[in-house]
Design a protein around this motif. Structure first.
Motif, short mmCIF file in Angstrom:
data_model
loop_
_atom_site.label_atom_id
_atom_site.label_comp_id
_atom_site.label_asym_id
_atom_site.label_seq_id
_atom_site.Cartn_x
_atom_site.Cartn_y
_atom_site.Cartn_z
N GLY A 31 0.90 -1.29 0.01
CA GLY A 31 0.09 -0.05 0.03
C GLY A 31 0.68 1.31 -0.22
O GLY A 31 1.98 1.14 0.38
N PRO A 32 0.14 2.41 -0.48
CA PRO A 32 1.13 3.57 -0.73
C PRO A 32 1.32 4.24 0.87
O PRO A 32 2.47 4.96 0.90
CB PRO A 32 -0.02 4.43 -1.30
N ASP A 33 0.83 3.88 1.83
CA ASP A 33 1.20 4.35 3.16
C ASP A 33 2.30 3.42 3.92
O ASP A 33 2.54 3.81 5.22
CB ASP A 33 0.07 4.95 4.09
N GLU A 34 2.33 2.33 3.48
CA GLU A 34 3.06 1.02 4.11
C GLU A 34 4.72 1.47 4.19
O GLU A 34 5.04 1.77 3.22
CB GLU A 34 2.83 -0.15 3.51
N LYS A 35 5.21 1.27 5.29
CA LYS A 35 6.67 1.42 5.53
C LYS A 35 7.14 -0.05 4.92
O LYS A 35 6.55 -1.16 5.02
CB LYS A 35 6.95 1.22 6.89
N ILE A 36 8.11 -0.12 4.34
CA ILE A 36 8.67 -1.26 3.63
C ILE A 36 10.04 -1.73 3.81
O ILE A 36 11.12 -0.84 4.16
CB ILE A 36 8.81 -0.98 1.94
N LEU A 37 10.29 -3.13 4.17
CA LEU A 37 11.44 -3.74 4.58
C LEU A 37 11.79 -4.68 3.41
O LEU A 37 11.06 -5.10 2.61
CB LEU A 37 11.15 -4.83 5.72
N THR A 38 13.05 -4.60 2.92
CA THR A 38 13.43 -5.34 1.73
C THR A 38 14.74 -6.19 2.33
O THR A 38 15.46 -5.67 3.34
CB THR A 38 13.95 -4.59 0.66
N LYS A 39 14.95 -7.33 1.58
CA LYS A 39 16.16 -8.09 2.17
C LYS A 39 16.31 -9.02 1.14
O LYS A 39 15.48 -9.28 0.06
CB LYS A 39 15.97 -8.88 3.54
N PRO A 40 17.55 -9.37 0.87
CA PRO A 40 18.01 -10.03 -0.28
C PRO A 40 17.40 -11.66 -0.10
O PRO A 40 16.92 -11.96 0.94
CB PRO A 40 19.62 -10.20 -0.33
N VAL A 41 17.35 -12.17 -1.33
CA VAL A 41 16.73 -13.70 -1.36
C VAL A 41 17.45 -14.64 -0.75
O VAL A 41 17.27 -15.30 0.33
CB VAL A 41 16.25 -14.17 -2.71
N ARG A 42 18.88 -14.39 -1.00
CA ARG A 42 19.95 -15.07 -0.38
C ARG A 42 20.41 -14.16 0.83
O ARG A 42 20.69 -13.14 0.89
CB ARG A 42 21.09 -15.20 -1.19
N SER A 43 20.63 -14.92 2.06
CA SER A 43 21.00 -13.99 3.22
C SER A 43 22.36 -13.39 2.94
O SER A 43 23.24 -14.11 2.49
CB SER A 43 20.97 -14.78 4.35
N GLY A 44 22.35 -12.03 3.34
CA GLY A 44 23.68 -11.49 3.33
C GLY A 44 24.15 -11.24 2.22
O GLY A 44 25.28 -11.74 2.12
N SER A 45 23.74 -10.42 0.92
CA SER A 45 24.29 -10.36 -0.03
C SER A 45 25.20 -9.10 -0.01
O SER A 45 24.85 -8.20 0.83
CB SER A 45 23.32 -10.11 -1.17
N ALA A 46 26.09 -9.06 -0.89
CA ALA A 46 27.32 -7.92 -0.88
C ALA A 46 26.58 -6.57 -1.81
O ALA A 46 26.08 -7.12 -2.92
CB ALA A 46 28.42 -8.48 -1.35
N GLN A 47 26.80 -5.55 -1.37
CA GLN A 47 26.43 -4.48 -2.04
C GLN A 47 27.43 -3.25 -1.98
O GLN A 47 27.68 -2.92 -0.52
CB GLN A 47 25.07 -4.09 -1.65
N GLU A 48 28.17 -2.64 -2.80
CA GLU A 48 29.05 -1.70 -2.70
C GLU A 48 30.37 -2.20 -1.46
O GLU A 48 30.55 -1.45 -0.77
CB GLU A 48 28.47 -0.37 -2.35
#
Length: 121
Positions: A31-48
């Protein structure tokens, strides 16, 4: 996602969840007012050069990241405020639970697994 299905199967209530690499599908599902949590499908992915676990994101970030997102699906959930976290393991007939006071430190408020372990002793 196997754990989520098993949890639902024994009666746990889970936040609204979608696994997708389509920004439009994610933003329309949550929904437009929902706070969003995201996580990689594989635990602990590397980013930058650093590990990424659960993190809160804004809807605008998902839309702006649509091109990168299409190459790597993520788990997106409605964010649920919490007082603490529980880790529960079942071994045979025994149940073991641990309470994590994750809200005491801002570095672990979204996900306690981000904390560096100092020592076991």
């Amino acid at each position: 996602m196997i754990q989520a299905q098993a949890a639902r199967g024994v009666g746990f209530e889970l936040p609204k969840t979608i696994v997708s690499n389509d920004a439009a599908a994610v933003t329309s599902f949550l929904g437009p007012d929902e706070k969003i949590l995201t996580k990689p499908v594989r635990s602990g992915s590397a980013q930058e050069g650093r590990m990424v676990y659960s993190q809160r994101v804004e809807r605008e970030f998902i839309v702006e990241s649509a091109q990168q997102l299409k190459f790597v699906p993520h788990i997106f959930q409605a964010y649920v405020e919490k007082a603490y976290e529980l880790r529960v393991s079942v071994v045979g007939e025994q149940v073991f639970a641990a309470k994590i006071d994750s809200q005491k430190d801002e570095r672990s408020q979204v996900g306690a697994v981000r904390q560096k372990r100092r020592s076991l002793g």
